[in-house]
Enzyme design. Structure first.
Site, mmCIF file in Angstrom:
data_model
loop_
_atom_site.group_PDB
_atom_site.id
_atom_site.type_symbol
_atom_site.label_atom_id
_atom_site.label_comp_id
_atom_site.label_asym_id
_atom_site.label_seq_id
_atom_site.Cartn_x
_atom_site.Cartn_y
_atom_site.Cartn_z
ATOM 1 N N LYS A 76 0.865 -1.181 0.000
ATOM 2 C CA LYS A 76 0.000 0.000 0.000
ATOM 3 C C LYS A 76 0.902 1.230 0.000
ATOM 4 O O LYS A 76 1.940 1.246 0.674
ATOM 5 C CB LYS A 76 -0.881 -0.023 1.254
ATOM 6 C CG LYS A 76 -1.882 1.126 1.355
ATOM 7 C CD LYS A 76 -2.771 0.980 2.595
ATOM 8 C CE LYS A 76 -3.799 2.088 2.690
ATOM 9 N NZ LYS A 76 -4.657 1.948 3.899
ATOM 10 N N SER A 151 -9.637 2.063 2.948
ATOM 11 C CA SER A 151 -8.750 2.851 2.127
ATOM 12 C C SER A 151 -7.707 2.027 1.378
ATOM 13 O O SER A 151 -7.066 2.536 0.463
ATOM 14 C CB SER A 151 -8.024 3.881 2.996
ATOM 15 O OG SER A 151 -7.166 3.219 3.933
ATOM 16 N N SER A 175 -10.002 -0.494 7.035
ATOM 17 C CA SER A 175 -9.412 -0.370 5.696
ATOM 18 C C SER A 175 -8.718 -1.602 5.146
ATOM 19 O O SER A 175 -8.283 -1.585 3.990
ATOM 20 C CB SER A 175 -8.426 0.789 5.668
ATOM 21 O OG SER A 175 -9.134 1.994 5.568
#
Ligand code: GLN
Length: 483
Positions: A76, A151, A175
């Site tokens: 990420k 997210s 997330s």
């Protein structure tokens, strides 16, 4: 090959049926073919990946390979990577090249995992749909008109689209679990403090926790084993022995007590999610588990408490982005103060600005007691509810998200609707507990539904065991989107 389990990939690497360079090449080719449509990656590091793959092949040949050596993976874009862009989904950091690696990144490098790139995300990890990215929304591989969740939506979509078999994510309020559920893969957020936050760009420090995405619980266990562990550079990193999270996978479920929170099943779940969740729980009963009703009476206060605490911490954490040392700086300004104001106004997107405003407000003199202190008290009550529930059960099960993936644009103009989509995940972060999401069927429009498992502190290996047993008996986790 990328579509196979890590166990199969690792065996093929050792049997010389495939090389790490071939795997990296396959991953890069899948990204080339799909990323234009999915937008899962912000940065693809072709040269870095091939160099790491060659080094992995040398280790495999020398017999010094670790379990993750040669496995392609993605981080990420919240994790700092030396020499590679780390944008955090923001214009503020659109040109930021970190001078160092996050702890998680260096551990996985040492393990020989091959990073192919950095995945798209909601700006500063604020969001539930990936629509808050400066680099455009990530699209759900099951239906590109739908969000992948957020997210960590880029990581979840990259794994779901079989661009990489595993990826890292972070979970401050859901997330990892929510995008895993919406994309039909498995994801785990460990107990707060198990994974180091060093080099993981801070959103809400008392809630942020790194974790793993994979096709299965078994794969998540391998990835988590490679990224967890004490780190003296993170003051909240727990001093515990490193664990092998795969050690319990084969334990049978007979005697497992699953708690079903009354409040999670009362109302709010859409019918299709409800049907898949009920069927998954029935499967757990077939596997020998018993279920018991538990109560989390304060869970309904999790969203209001979170939307005070998280913005408060964010407003403080994000004050470092001032345009002076790194990040976006306005081209024109009159004096220093004007430079700060213009740089931040231009560099941060709307949702980030909203949270900085809310956070500054709740921390301000006169409102601190009314909002911030009150929210901290709720946080304690929520943790106590879980403690009481775990006296009656070993794990808690429920939905991850009230609906399957929603449409791109459907909630982006209504922040409160967006916030409410995290109703089942946020309490877990406030309590600091581990949570896992695994595929549990399909709902409206053929979109994936996830089941959430919540464990007691340090119950990661147990959660992975429970999910693995489910995945031995079902095949939801093997389904994948067309092409
Ligand atoms: N969706 C939640 C938020 O917008 C949680 C995000 C997260 O876990 N990083 O803050």
């Amino acid at each position: 090959m990328i579509d196979s389990s890590l166990k199969e990939i690792a065996a093929a690497l050792r049997a010389k049926k495939v090389s790490a360079v071939e795997l990296a090449t396959e991953s890069l080719a899948r990204i080339d073919a799909g990323n234009g449509r999915i937008n899962a990656f912000v940065t693809v590091d072709r040269e870095g990946a091939l160099a790491a793959a060659r080094a992995a092949d040398a280790r495999l040949a020398a017999g010094t390979a670790a379990p993750l050596t040669g496995i392609p993976m993605a981080h990420k874009d919240v994790f700092c990577t030396e020499g590679v862009l780390t944008t955090c989904g923001s214009k503020m950091l659109a040109n930021f090249v970190s001078p160092y690696d996050a702890h998680v990144v260096s551990l996985l490098k040492q393990a020989g995992a091959v990073m192919v790139g950095k995945t798209n995300m909601d700006e500063f990890a604020m969001g539930s749909s990936n629509e808050n990215s400066h680099f455009g929304p990530t699209r759900n591989p099951w239906n590109t008109d739908k969000v992948p969740g957020g997210s960590s939506g880029g990581s979840a979509a990259a794994v779901a689209a079989r661009m990489v078999p595993i990826a890292t994510g972070t979970d401050t309020g859901g997330s990892i679990r929510q995008p895993a559920a919406l994309c039909g893969i498995t994801g785990i957020k460990p107990t707060y403090g198990v994974v180091s936050r060093y080099g993981m760009i801070a959103y809400a420090s008392s809630l942020d926790q790194g974790g793993a995405f994979g096709y299965s619980a078994e794969d998540c266990a391998l990835l988590l084993s490679g990224m967890a562990g004490h780190d003296p550079r993170d003051s909240t990193s727990l001093e515990r022995e490193t664990e092998d999270y795969s050690r319990n996978l084969n334990r049978p479920l007979a005697g497992l007590r699953i708690g079903l929170p009354t409040e999670f099943f009362a109302a709010g779940m859409s019918d299709d999610v409800r049907a898949a969740v009920d069927a998954a729980i029935a499967e757990y009963r077939r596997l020998g588990a018993t279920t018991v009703e538990v109560s989390l009476p304060n869970a309904r206060l999790a969203i209001p408490a979170y939307y005070v605490i998280a913005p408060a911490e964010a407003s403080s954490n994000l004050s470092r982005f001032d345009g002076v040392r790194y990040g976006h700086r306005a081209a024109e300004y009159t004096d220093l103060n004007d430079m700060y104001c213009k740089s931040r106004a231009q560099g941060f997107g709307g949702e980030v600005q909203r949270r900085i405003l809310v956070g500054t407000y709740v921390l301000s003199h006169g409102y601190y007691d009314a909002y911030y202190i009150k929210a901290q008290k709720l946080r304690r009550l929520i943790a106590q509810d879980f403690a009481a529930a775990f006296e009656q059960c070993d794990v808690i099960a429920g939905p991850v998200s009230p609906t399957v993936a929603f449409g791109i644009g459907e909630k982006s103009d209504d922040p409160v609707q967006m916030y409410l989509s995290d109703i089942y995940t946020i309490a877990v972060n406030l309590a600091g507990l581990p949570g896992l999401a695994h595929p549990a069927g399909f709902g409206a429009g053929g979109l994936p539904v996830g089941l959430q498992l919540i464990g007691n502190y340090f119950g990661e290996a147990r959660l992975l065991n429970v999910a693995h047993q489910f995945q031995q008996a079902t095949d939801w986790h093997t389904r994948r989107p067309a092409n």
